[in-house]
Motif scaffolding. Structure first.
Motif, PDB file in Angstrom:
ATOM      1  N   GLN A  25       0.764  -1.240  -0.586  1.00 37.58           N
ATOM      2  CA  GLN A  25       0.447  -0.104  -0.003  1.00 37.58           C
ATOM      3  C   GLN A  25       0.595   1.403   0.168  1.00 37.58           C
ATOM      4  N   ASN A  26       1.968   1.206   0.731  1.00 41.88           N
ATOM      5  CA  ASN A  26       2.838   2.655   0.260  1.00 41.88           C
ATOM      6  C   ASN A  26       3.843   2.439  -0.487  1.00 41.88           C
ATOM      7  N   LEU A  27       3.847   1.699  -1.292  1.00 42.24           N
ATOM      8  CA  LEU A  27       4.941   1.512  -1.886  1.00 42.24           C
ATOM      9  C   LEU A  27       5.379   2.336  -2.911  1.00 42.24           C
ATOM     10  N   PRO A  28       6.538   3.772  -3.175  1.00 40.69           N
ATOM     11  CA  PRO A  28       7.945   2.758  -2.849  1.00 40.69           C
ATOM     12  C   PRO A  28       7.912   3.440  -1.436  1.00 40.69           C
ATOM     13  N   ASP A  29       8.225   2.646  -0.348  1.00 38.76           N
ATOM     14  CA  ASP A  29       8.437   3.276   0.753  1.00 38.76           C
ATOM     15  C   ASP A  29       9.742   3.338   1.683  1.00 38.76           C
ATOM     16  N   LYS A  30      10.522   4.016   2.357  1.00 36.65           N
ATOM     17  CA  LYS A  30      11.819   3.838   2.650  1.00 36.65           C
ATOM     18  C   LYS A  30      11.937   3.102   3.366  1.00 36.65           C
ATOM     19  N   ARG A  55      12.245  -8.659  -9.864  1.00 42.49           N
ATOM     20  CA  ARG A  55      10.656  -8.437  -9.151  1.00 42.49           C
ATOM     21  C   ARG A  55      10.940  -7.147  -8.483  1.00 42.49           C
ATOM     22  N   LEU A  56      11.128  -6.835  -7.388  1.00 42.15           N
ATOM     23  CA  LEU A  56      10.958  -5.309  -6.414  1.00 42.15           C
ATOM     24  C   LEU A  56      11.520  -4.372  -7.661  1.00 42.15           C
ATOM     25  N   GLU A  57      13.522  -4.939  -8.775  1.00 43.47           N
ATOM     26  CA  GLU A  57      13.141  -3.760  -9.323  1.00 43.47           C
ATOM     27  C   GLU A  57      11.781  -3.469 -10.384  1.00 43.47           C
ATOM     28  N   TRP A  58      10.403  -4.441 -10.984  1.00 40.03           N
ATOM     29  CA  TRP A  58      10.054  -3.948 -11.436  1.00 40.03           C
ATOM     30  C   TRP A  58       9.203  -2.866 -10.589  1.00 40.03           C
ATOM     31  N   GLN A  59       8.903  -3.973  -9.840  1.00 33.36           N
ATOM     32  CA  GLN A  59       7.659  -3.294  -8.673  1.00 33.36           C
ATOM     33  C   GLN A  59       7.872  -1.599  -9.205  1.00 33.36           C
ATOM     34  N   THR A  60       9.059  -1.638  -8.126  1.00 35.32           N
ATOM     35  CA  THR A  60       9.605  -0.403  -7.800  1.00 35.32           C
ATOM     36  C   THR A  60       9.586   0.452  -9.279  1.00 35.32           C
ATOM     37  N   LEU A  61       9.867   0.135 -10.753  1.00 35.92           N
ATOM     38  CA  LEU A  61       9.419   0.769 -12.066  1.00 35.92           C
ATOM     39  C   LEU A  61       7.720   1.564 -11.949  1.00 35.92           C
ATOM     40  N   ALA A  63       5.561   1.795  -9.647  1.00 30.79           N
ATOM     41  CA  ALA A  63       5.261   2.570  -8.858  1.00 30.79           C
ATOM     42  C   ALA A  63       5.765   3.701  -9.017  1.00 30.79           C
ATOM     43  N   ALA A  64       6.729   4.016  -9.519  1.00 34.02           N
ATOM     44  CA  ALA A  64       7.622   5.236  -9.622  1.00 34.02           C
ATOM     45  C   ALA A  64       6.678   6.008 -11.160  1.00 34.02           C
ATOM     46  N   LEU A  65       6.217   4.975 -11.931  1.00 35.85           N
ATOM     47  CA  LEU A  65       5.145   5.678 -12.779  1.00 35.85           C
ATOM     48  C   LEU A  65       4.090   5.941 -12.564  1.00 35.85           C
ATOM     49  N   ARG A  66       3.277   5.281 -12.062  1.00 26.52           N
ATOM     50  CA  ARG A  66       1.738   5.554 -10.941  1.00 26.52           C
ATOM     51  C   ARG A  66       2.349   7.172 -10.207  1.00 26.52           C
ATOM     52  N   TYR A  67       3.269   7.055  -9.397  1.00 29.46           N
ATOM     53  CA  TYR A  67       3.396   8.248  -8.665  1.00 29.46           C
ATOM     54  C   TYR A  67       3.726   9.384  -9.203  1.00 29.46           C
ATOM     55  N   ASN A  77      11.710  13.206  -3.138  1.00 29.49           N
ATOM     56  CA  ASN A  77      10.924  12.369  -2.382  1.00 29.49           C
ATOM     57  C   ASN A  77      10.698  10.632  -2.580  1.00 29.49           C
ATOM     58  N   PHE A  78      10.708  10.138  -3.877  1.00 31.59           N
ATOM     59  CA  PHE A  78      10.863   8.957  -4.400  1.00 31.59           C
ATOM     60  C   PHE A  78      11.892   7.969  -3.785  1.00 31.59           C
ATOM     61  N   HIS A  79      11.204   6.468  -2.877  1.00 36.24           N
ATOM     62  CA  HIS A  79      12.046   5.873  -2.432  1.00 36.24           C
ATOM     63  C   HIS A  79      12.133   4.665  -3.298  1.00 36.24           C
ATOM     64  N   GLY A  80      13.164   3.774  -3.854  1.00 30.86           N
ATOM     65  CA  GLY A  80      12.492   2.702  -4.647  1.00 30.86           C
ATOM     66  C   GLY A  80      13.945   1.421  -4.221  1.00 30.86           C
ATOM     67  N   PHE A  81      13.294   0.453  -4.940  1.00 34.21           N
ATOM     68  CA  PHE A  81      14.640  -1.131  -4.359  1.00 34.21           C
ATOM     69  C   PHE A  81      15.204  -0.810  -5.783  1.00 34.21           C
ATOM     70  N   GLY A  82      16.592  -0.811  -6.113  1.00 27.99           N
ATOM     71  CA  GLY A  82      17.370  -1.599  -7.185  1.00 27.99           C
ATOM     72  C   GLY A  82      18.370  -0.539  -7.781  1.00 27.99           C
ATOM     73  N   ARG A  83      19.098  -1.166  -8.905  1.00 24.02           N
ATOM     74  CA  ARG A  83      19.479  -0.104  -9.577  1.00 24.02           C
ATOM     75  C   ARG A  83      19.213   1.266 -10.813  1.00 24.02           C
ATOM     76  N   TRP A  84      17.658   0.728 -11.134  1.00 20.89           N
ATOM     77  CA  TRP A  84      17.414   1.731 -11.463  1.00 20.89           C
ATOM     78  C   TRP A  84      16.910   2.868 -10.939  1.00 20.89           C
ATOM     79  N   THR A  85      17.095   2.892  -9.048  1.00 19.00           N
ATOM     80  CA  THR A  85      16.137   4.261  -8.195  1.00 19.00           C
ATOM     81  C   THR A  85      16.775   5.067  -8.417  1.00 19.00           C
TER      82      THR A  85
END
Length: 197
Positions: A25-30, A55-61, A63-67, A77-85
């Motif tokens: 619900q709160n993705l991406p959350d630090k 999988r987690l990196e794609w969730q981050t991507l 989430a970034a598009l949706r946010y 203020n965006f916090h994500g997982f992985g190499r693309w953050t």
């Protein structure tokens, strides 16, 4: 049939790979991202860690598009997982965050998100992830990696069935017919009807 240690690896992999709705619900959350990183370090197999990270990196991507689409946050203020953050933050206003060359699959997903076709987006992403898991599963024979990838793939299939009502109904009918066709169930039903007569 798994040892206690292997069962814990399976459960941890499932928890990270198939996030519950509540945890997302709160993705991406630090704090959530930091917890993912801590949990991922407990996965012993490098191949599984990489697949779960993907999988987690794609969730981050996504989430970034949706946010960005919803105007909910800015890059600072965006916090994500992985190499693309880092690239996501630096290229926040670029339609695909400057990742279209590195991730051509992302250009197939963004139009679906823009059109509100989240079901098709999920189907396409799960197909991509299914292939990744299948590759790992075939790379390891008769190992824990094989078992875990098999379970994770069927978790993706379960999500797909749950999101498609007609497919879920068809699957339920097929399982019902198979169950009713087993001798033990048939005998039990005949016995129950005899008692009612």
């Amino acid at each position: 049939m798994l040892s206690d240690e292997d069962l814990l690896q399976l459960q941890l992999a499932e928890k990270l790979y198939h996030q519950s709705e509540l945890s997302l619900q709160n993705l991406p959350d630090k704090p959530l991202i930091l917890e993912w990183q801590r949990q991922l370090e407990k996965i012993e197999s490098e191949a599984l860690r990489e697949s779960i990270s993907l999988r987690l990196e794609w969730q981050t991507l996504l989430a970034a598009l949706r946010y960005r689409q919803e105007g909910r946050t800015g890059p600072e203020n965006f916090h994500g997982f992985g190499r693309w953050t880092g690239l996501i933050r630096r290229n926040w206003h670029d339609p695909l965050f400057g990742l279209e060359t590195a991730l051509p699959f992302l250009s197939k997903l963004q139009p679906l998100l823009n059109k509100g076709q989240s079901g098709e987006l999920e189907r396409q992403l799960n197909g991509f992830l299914w292939k990744d898991l299948m590759f790992i599963e075939r790379s390891f024979q008769f190992t824990l990696e094989t078992v875990i990838c098999f379970v994770l793939r069927w978790g993706l299939a379960e999500q797909h069935i749950k999101s498609d009502a007609s497919l879920a109904l068809e699957s339920f009918k097929r399982m019902s017919e198979q169950l009713l066709g087993t001798p033990a169930i048939t005998q039990h039903l005949e016995s129950a009807f005899e008692e009612l007569s």
